[in-house]
Enzyme design. Sequence first.
Site, PDB file in Angstrom:
ATOM      1  N   ASP A   8      22.154  50.913 -42.042  1.00 25.66           N
ATOM      2  CA  ASP A   8      22.753  50.414 -41.365  1.00 25.66           C
ATOM      3  C   ASP A   8      24.092  49.250 -41.718  1.00 25.66           C
ATOM      4  OD1 ASP A   8      24.305  50.026 -38.699  1.00 25.66           O
ATOM      5  OD2 ASP A   8      23.336  48.941 -38.315  1.00 25.66           O
ATOM      6  N   ASP A  10      25.906  46.648 -39.367  1.00 25.10           N
ATOM      7  CA  ASP A  10      26.449  45.518 -38.577  1.00 25.10           C
ATOM      8  C   ASP A  10      25.139  45.602 -37.909  1.00 25.10           C
ATOM      9  OD1 ASP A  10      29.282  45.463 -38.784  1.00 25.10           O
ATOM     10  OD2 ASP A  10      29.712  46.744 -37.516  1.00 25.10           O
ATOM     11  N   ASP A 169      19.641  48.643 -36.687  1.00 22.76           N
ATOM     12  CA  ASP A 169      19.374  47.747 -35.320  1.00 22.76           C
ATOM     13  C   ASP A 169      19.225  48.525 -33.985  1.00 22.76           C
ATOM     14  OD1 ASP A 169      21.774  46.128 -34.582  1.00 22.76           O
ATOM     15  OD2 ASP A 169      21.452  47.506 -35.577  1.00 22.76           O
TER      16      ASP A 169
END
Length: 217
Positions: A8, A10, A169
């Site tokens: 991922d 961001d 995250d």
Amino acid sequence: MMKACIFDLDGTLTDTLESIAYSVNKSLQEMGLPPVSDSQCRNFVGNGAKYLMERVLEAAGDAGASRIDEAMQIYGRIFRENCTYHVTPYEGILELLESLKEKGIRLAVLSNKPHGQTVDVVETIFGAGVFDQIQGQTDSIPRKPDPAGIYYLLEKMEAPKNECLYIGDSEVDIATGIAAGVRCIGVEWGFRSRQALAEAGAMDIIQAPEQVLQFIS
């Protein structure tokens, strides 16, 4: 031995919160609405720009996000101009990527950020050619947690899903990895808490980037 790592963007590779909050609040200002906090933005990130702006509008007092079409036009323009504003890689990420490349691991990014901005951020922060594949949100590939993006990247990298790690995250990332049937690692340094990742079903949760290496061999 793992052959590929899909990250991922961001909250996983890069700290983009300031960039997102800046563009969000510039958009709200242009619309004559009050700003939202960085903390609110942190909680809204992960499901794509439309979800982000719907939550932002509601938080700014636009019940039901009735001005979402206007907001998307304004945010799209402002974010295109500021998508790398104060963006930095998290501590230890550069070293992790270097170690993975030395081991011959294929690297990819899968983000719900619009594709053009995803490429812009990745190549500005890490340079062109570090990642074998970069994929942001497009009309042709459903956004996460749909696993289509992971399947697309695995095909491009010629890597079987049982030899791939997906690292993210948020609960969206965990759901994506589970849906795709790949080993999914949650990271504590991003936009969600360890508890949120565990409740989402994360197979493993790590505190520092170098810990990814223990899952490679």
